[in-house]
Motif scaffolding. Sequence first.
Motif, PDB file in Angstrom:
ATOM      1  N   LYS A 153       0.767  -1.148   0.134  1.00  0.00           N
ATOM      2  CA  LYS A 153      -0.093   0.040  -0.095  1.00  0.00           C
ATOM      3  C   LYS A 153       0.887   1.164  -0.158  1.00  0.00           C
ATOM      4  CE  LYS A 153      -0.864  -0.077   4.902  1.00  0.00           C
ATOM      5  NZ  LYS A 153      -2.118  -0.225   6.009  1.00  0.00           N
ATOM      6  N   MET A 154       2.072   1.184   0.312  1.00  0.00           N
ATOM      7  CA  MET A 154       2.916   2.321   0.096  1.00  0.00           C
ATOM      8  C   MET A 154       3.602   2.514  -1.347  1.00  0.00           C
ATOM      9  SD  MET A 154       2.766   3.572   3.242  1.00  0.00           S
ATOM     10  CE  MET A 154       4.302   4.711   3.482  1.00  0.00           C
ATOM     11  N   VAL A 155       3.489   1.545  -2.086  1.00  0.00           N
ATOM     12  CA  VAL A 155       3.845   1.572  -3.399  1.00  0.00           C
ATOM     13  C   VAL A 155       3.033   2.487  -4.300  1.00  0.00           C
ATOM     14  CG1 VAL A 155       4.388   0.314  -5.536  1.00  0.00           C
ATOM     15  CG2 VAL A 155       4.992  -0.544  -3.371  1.00  0.00           C
ATOM     16  N   PRO A 156       3.476   3.305  -5.258  1.00  0.00           N
ATOM     17  CA  PRO A 156       2.485   4.185  -6.020  1.00  0.00           C
ATOM     18  C   PRO A 156       1.696   3.266  -6.860  1.00  0.00           C
ATOM     19  CG  PRO A 156       4.920   4.913  -6.295  1.00  0.00           C
ATOM     20  CD  PRO A 156       4.924   3.718  -5.515  1.00  0.00           C
ATOM     21  N   SER A 157       0.419   3.687  -6.732  1.00  0.00           N
ATOM     22  CA  SER A 157      -0.561   2.919  -7.486  1.00  0.00           C
ATOM     23  C   SER A 157      -1.175   3.856  -8.761  1.00  0.00           C
ATOM     24  CB  SER A 157      -1.702   2.588  -6.582  1.00  0.00           C
ATOM     25  OG  SER A 157      -2.482   3.578  -6.247  1.00  0.00           O
ATOM     26  N   ILE A 158      -1.644   3.151  -9.577  1.00  0.00           N
ATOM     27  CA  ILE A 158      -2.307   3.701 -10.931  1.00  0.00           C
ATOM     28  C   ILE A 158      -3.596   3.043 -11.137  1.00  0.00           C
ATOM     29  CG2 ILE A 158      -0.133   4.651 -11.765  1.00  0.00           C
ATOM     30  CD1 ILE A 158      -0.291   2.189 -13.779  1.00  0.00           C
ATOM     31  N   ASN A 159      -4.738   3.753 -11.592  1.00  0.00           N
ATOM     32  CA  ASN A 159      -5.854   3.201 -12.076  1.00  0.00           C
ATOM     33  C   ASN A 159      -5.767   2.752 -13.295  1.00  0.00           C
ATOM     34  OD1 ASN A 159      -7.119   3.086  -9.412  1.00  0.00           O
ATOM     35  ND2 ASN A 159      -7.579   5.464  -9.686  1.00  0.00           N
ATOM     36  N   ILE A 160      -6.333   1.673 -13.987  1.00  0.00           N
ATOM     37  CA  ILE A 160      -6.460   1.159 -15.294  1.00  0.00           C
ATOM     38  C   ILE A 160      -7.993   0.901 -15.574  1.00  0.00           C
ATOM     39  CG2 ILE A 160      -5.523  -0.271 -17.193  1.00  0.00           C
ATOM     40  CD1 ILE A 160      -3.317  -0.660 -15.022  1.00  0.00           C
ATOM     41  N   SER A 161      -8.317   1.313 -16.910  1.00  0.00           N
ATOM     42  CA  SER A 161      -9.561   0.659 -17.294  1.00  0.00           C
ATOM     43  C   SER A 161      -9.602   0.114 -18.707  1.00  0.00           C
ATOM     44  CB  SER A 161     -10.559   1.836 -17.245  1.00  0.00           C
ATOM     45  OG  SER A 161     -10.123   3.005 -17.955  1.00  0.00           O
ATOM     46  N   LEU A 166       1.138  -0.640 -23.986  1.00  0.00           N
ATOM     47  CA  LEU A 166       2.199  -0.786 -22.948  1.00  0.00           C
ATOM     48  C   LEU A 166       2.803   0.658 -22.991  1.00  0.00           C
ATOM     49  CD1 LEU A 166       3.623  -1.892 -20.734  1.00  0.00           C
ATOM     50  CD2 LEU A 166       5.058  -2.896 -22.397  1.00  0.00           C
ATOM     51  N   ILE A 167       3.558   1.181 -24.005  1.00  0.00           N
ATOM     52  CA  ILE A 167       3.742   2.448 -23.849  1.00  0.00           C
ATOM     53  C   ILE A 167       3.263   3.744 -23.541  1.00  0.00           C
ATOM     54  CG2 ILE A 167       3.090   3.114 -26.368  1.00  0.00           C
ATOM     55  CD1 ILE A 167       6.162   4.287 -26.278  1.00  0.00           C
ATOM     56  N   ASP A 168       1.612   3.463 -23.748  1.00  0.00           N
ATOM     57  CA  ASP A 168       0.650   4.503 -23.215  1.00  0.00           C
ATOM     58  C   ASP A 168       0.566   4.368 -21.652  1.00  0.00           C
ATOM     59  OD1 ASP A 168       0.389   5.682 -25.679  1.00  0.00           O
ATOM     60  OD2 ASP A 168      -1.369   4.227 -26.011  1.00  0.00           O
ATOM     61  N   ASP A 172       1.627   7.692 -19.788  1.00  0.00           N
ATOM     62  CA  ASP A 172       0.339   8.469 -19.290  1.00  0.00           C
ATOM     63  C   ASP A 172       0.361   8.196 -17.763  1.00  0.00           C
ATOM     64  OD1 ASP A 172      -0.021   8.947 -21.872  1.00  0.00           O
ATOM     65  OD2 ASP A 172      -1.911   7.376 -22.061  1.00  0.00           O
ATOM     66  N   ASN A 173       0.850   7.307 -17.204  1.00  0.00           N
ATOM     67  CA  ASN A 173       0.742   7.122 -15.595  1.00  0.00           C
ATOM     68  C   ASN A 173       2.129   7.673 -14.977  1.00  0.00           C
ATOM     69  OD1 ASN A 173      -1.891   5.897 -15.050  1.00  0.00           O
ATOM     70  ND2 ASN A 173      -1.083   4.544 -16.940  1.00  0.00           N
ATOM     71  N   GLY A 174       3.049   8.323 -15.793  1.00  0.00           N
ATOM     72  CA  GLY A 174       4.435   8.780 -15.220  1.00  0.00           C
ATOM     73  C   GLY A 174       5.048   7.809 -14.735  1.00  0.00           C
ATOM     74  N   ILE A 175       5.196   6.452 -15.216  1.00  0.00           N
ATOM     75  CA  ILE A 175       6.138   5.440 -14.812  1.00  0.00           C
ATOM     76  C   ILE A 175       7.359   5.656 -15.702  1.00  0.00           C
ATOM     77  CG2 ILE A 175       6.507   2.845 -15.048  1.00  0.00           C
ATOM     78  CD1 ILE A 175       3.540   2.449 -14.833  1.00  0.00           C
ATOM     79  N   CYS A 176       7.203   6.018 -16.775  1.00  0.00           N
ATOM     80  CA  CYS A 176       8.314   6.708 -17.491  1.00  0.00           C
ATOM     81  C   CYS A 176       8.004   8.253 -18.117  1.00  0.00           C
ATOM     82  CB  CYS A 176       8.520   5.922 -18.848  1.00  0.00           C
ATOM     83  SG  CYS A 176       9.139   4.261 -18.715  1.00  0.00           S
ATOM     84  N   SER A 177       9.089   9.020 -18.020  1.00  0.00           N
ATOM     85  CA  SER A 177       8.879  10.507 -18.226  1.00  0.00           C
ATOM     86  C   SER A 177       8.674  10.788 -19.774  1.00  0.00           C
ATOM     87  CB  SER A 177      10.168  11.148 -17.776  1.00  0.00           C
ATOM     88  OG  SER A 177      11.326  10.825 -18.557  1.00  0.00           O
ATOM     89  N   SER A 178       8.836  10.081 -20.573  1.00  0.00           N
ATOM     90  CA  SER A 178       8.654  10.174 -21.891  1.00  0.00           C
ATOM     91  C   SER A 178       8.606   8.902 -22.887  1.00  0.00           C
ATOM     92  CB  SER A 178       9.631  11.200 -22.399  1.00  0.00           C
ATOM     93  OG  SER A 178      11.175  10.380 -22.350  1.00  0.00           O
TER      94      SER A 178
END
Length: 231
Positions: A153-161, A166-168, A172-178
């Motif tokens: 629960k301390m790890v950053p989380s993202i919501n997906i639908s 994969l690249i998006d 789009d979720n800030g896992i990679c900066s570009s």
Amino acid sequence: IMQVEGSDQWGNITTGLDLIKKKLGKDAYAFTMPLVLDKYGNKFGKSEGNALWLDKEKTSSYELYQYLINSSDEKIEEYLKVFTFLEPEEIMNIVEEHNKEPHLRLAQKKLAECIITDIHGKEDYDKAVMISNALFGGDLTGLTADEILVGMKMVPSINISGEVKLIDLLVDNGICSSRREAREMLAANAISINNEKYTDENAVIDKSIAIDGKVLVIRKGKKKQFIGIYE
């Protein structure tokens, strides 16, 4: 009357003793204990932002395990003496073995075992070890989505639908900066989802590969992790 506090409260204690003497005409007594500090000399607590809660709803067994396993080598002997019921001879033997191969973190593992077993029970300790080994060792077999969500629960989380390339997902979720960084990480074999390596930026990510249909453990490089949660 006896008051027991940490050594940083000595001024407050002596003031209290004087007040009791003046108001009640009675003698009161006090003693202090040395503060337990981290390797930077900071005490533990809410004000320092490093509080560890005994309530596992506030600090899960997994979070506690991760904190203790990463305790500094220079403090580990002190922590074993303060926080465990091990005999002094056993502690010295543990520290001696630890110093031979510090990278194995034998002393930290023993500290975590003792503390978590004492306050949460052996079952919770075993589960914390299992989750840690799974998430950092590469095998998520046997873990449920709920166990992962509680443990991380301390790890950053993202919501997906729905479906997403994969690249998006990465950009789009800030896992990679570009997109450039995302492609570099994929080419370097540094992106994994649920411990499976991905190199194709156009790979379609959907609920079918999620644990229990709702959780993805996304790893970037060796240390950065993210939890993807399907809405």
